[in-house]
Design an enzyme around this catalytic site. Sequence first.
Site, PDB file in Angstrom:
ATOM      1  CB  THR A  82      24.639  10.331  -8.502  1.00  0.00           C
ATOM      2  OG1 THR A  82      24.133   9.346  -7.589  1.00  0.00           O
ATOM      3  CG2 THR A  82      23.701  11.511  -8.512  1.00  0.00           C
TER       4      THR A  82
ATOM      5  CB  VAL B 109      36.915  22.018  -5.077  1.00  0.00           C
ATOM      6  CG1 VAL B 109      36.550  22.945  -3.919  1.00  0.00           C
ATOM      7  CG2 VAL B 109      38.175  21.231  -4.763  1.00  0.00           C
TER       8      VAL B 109
ATOM      9  N   GLY C 225      31.404  21.215  -6.849  1.00  0.00           N
ATOM     10  CA  GLY C 225      30.351  20.709  -7.736  1.00  0.00           C
ATOM     11  C   GLY C 225      30.157  21.582  -8.957  1.00  0.00           C
TER      12      GLY C 225
ATOM     13  CE  LYS D 167      34.232  18.544  -1.831  1.00  0.00           C
ATOM     14  NZ  LYS D 167      32.845  18.626  -1.305  1.00  0.00           N
TER      15      LYS D 167
END
Lengths: 428, 428
Positions: free
Chosen positions: A13, A132, A134, A205
């Site tokens: 993706t 972390v 996006g 994260k």
Amino acid sequence: MKDFGIGLLGFGTVGAGVVEGLKRNGDLIASRLGVRPVLRWIADLDTTRDRGVEIAPARLTSNAEAVIDDPAVDIVIELIGGKGAALALTRRALQKGKPVVTANKALLAEHGAELFGLAAKHNTDIYFGASVGGGIPIIRVLREGLVANQIVSIHGILNGTCNYILTRMEQEGLAFDDVLKEAQDKGYAEANPALDVDGFDTAHKAVILAWLAYGAFIPTSQVLIEGIRHLAAADIRYAADLGYRVKLLAVVKRHADAVEVRVHPALVPRTHMLASVHGVFNAMMVHGDMTGPTLLYGRGAGREPTASTVIGDVGDLMKNLLTGSARRFQSTGGEASVRLLDRGEARTRHYLRLSLRDRPGTLARITAVLGEHGMSIASVLQQEGAGEYVPVVIVTHHCLERECQAALQEIAGLDVVGGEPVRIRIEE
Amino acid sequence: MKDFGIGLLGFGTVGAGVVEGLKRNGDLIASRLGVRPVLRWIADLDTTRDRGVEIAPARLTSNAEAVIDDPAVDIVIELIGGKGAALALTRRALQKGKPVVTANKALLAEHGAELFGLAAKHNTDIYFGASVGGGIPIIRVLREGLVANQIVSIHGILNGTCNYILTRMEQEGLAFDDVLKEAQDKGYAEANPALDVDGFDTAHKAVILAWLAYGAFIPTSQVLIEGIRHLAAADIRYAADLGYRVKLLAVVKRHADAVEVRVHPALVPRTHMLASVHGVFNAMMVHGDMTGPTLLYGRGAGREPTASTVIGDVGDLMKNLLTGSARRFQSTGGEASVRLLDRGEARTRHYLRLSLRDRPGTLARITAVLGEHGMSIASVLQQEGAGEYVPVVIVTHHCLERECQAALQEIAGLDVVGGEPVRIRIEE
């Protein structure tokens, strides 16, 4: 204008988003930076599936090693995920002195110390902005923007799947299992949702953020991790009545001689900015000693937001290569080695929901136990019930985690208490 | 470890914050960056006033030129403000090839094209992170983090004084003048508040953001600027009834062949993140074509937050000097020259408050005029009144600015209308 060759490993993706972004905005990026990223190779085991972006078939290969080794590849993007091939290939690139961009939080949380050491040894860089948040530039902001600050604390909503589930549970009064199924149907949750809903993704994260803030990798295995599976619609409703929303939080905090890292659901006051983060969005509230509270909010996952951050990192690396300034940032908080705060020493307020036998003196026994363990009560919510047991919600003042755990253990054993006591920490 | 000499021009509030920050966190900064900022000189006309930070008196001088000229000064921080001495001294530093950090939004908005040209000519940098958003890293994020994005729009709350006043007006139902006086007493507003409350400070910042996003300096004089002085408590109350909060917004938007820049009070839906920004805080919502909506929030002014960003810029410049990589970022949006959208072409919804004579057919006449000018009505709020005139609040669908202005002009001339119609734009 100088070109830099990009080798993309992993055509899923986010990989497709990177291809799309370079194609759509490549000229804009080049005109902004004065250098141009050129996609030389895409490596993936599956070289046939249509990803919805147009590429020259000759550029798609299943041989990731050959991509790394190609002298025309200056920068390697690792979007394979996991800790198998991704680890081996990242090592290979760094050993060849080629900088790596990765979005792989599990890889960094588990192998960060080794990989950053390897990058230093070979005088090259790992950039990991998309690991972390996006599309949210939290890594860049911590590493560069807040460089003058002691990081007092970070509170983050770092997992969009969990936040989507909690938002739906609150807004629709639904049960966890029902919303999880809905999220899976919509593609917001994986078929195996454990990594998300049990808190491990958030913990990875948190470990990366703690490392940036304080310069030490806390082993994920030592972090207090509690997911959202056990949350009941009732607790989310009671929390709302008390003026709170329930969020899965990563909490990273500086103490005098230790660092606190924990991941758990928490009641957040409805007036707090973090309580306004709905659905799949992520946000981080960073307290710097100079800046005070600073919030970053945006899409924490997804094809194009994550690809945006990956390409932003490529931009930095191209500039580093152009000017021979690898290792521009040390990628460490720079503080002396820090110890992880004992779990029992965490200090929060607590929301407790107990199922109590409906007879005189019951609440007095509970408050006595709480008091013996150093817990004082801020408020109690008790409604009339029809059955033998009635639900009682108690909000406490601040106390230590170990005090609360000891109290809850004792309370669970009382004959006036039915079922397991529910406890959710409160962050303010 | 290599030292870099800092010359600080202007020892006011933020200047003192820089001194304090370098002192308190200097070791931390050095360990993070591997280079050390060393304050060589502080220049200010007033060399005697106590700023609450300890400095060696021999380091304080009134001769700013000598500070710039000192070979031991590698980086110049300009915190004088205004466009007089600040302009001359910034030119002097750049002409000597010394990079400049500035928080001076007016200077950049008015003289940015010249100064950035001068920096390019002398192969050095101007960093200006603190010119917009104080402690919020919006400049860094736009310049570097979002480099892969076409910037679709930016909506910013960029002036803490205005946001404080609007928050107090909403929460307490107070009039503008009363809150302004309170803000002045508390030190949140200047004795001469025009730069803030009339929108010019916000406009300077909007011009800088538009330049970063689109690569062209829009003359501030051509920007639609409307302040908050004329806002009535009644409008803020009606807006709340309709589900909105009133914020002074900077709006920067990309159109197919033009850029829109405007500054005015706007109704923002209460559920929008920007509506949760209270008091002196600032925030910017940036829409990138890849990231989608991204919000940054924090302290937009003040001694330590602003100093944090100034020192962050110093960090970048030290790394640029260390690696000989000046001009790392072109500091331009990189797009071809853009034209400013005609004011009349802005497209928004509108909140209108009219004072209408209380007799049959009045509202029909108003809606007829609106309709003739292409404006359709989304909702009307009319309450019973006691006097000859009653207040009527109308929310319209989207229309062009010029349509709305023409309609309002005609409406103001109708014999059924008392006083000036009130109009506030709506942003969603």
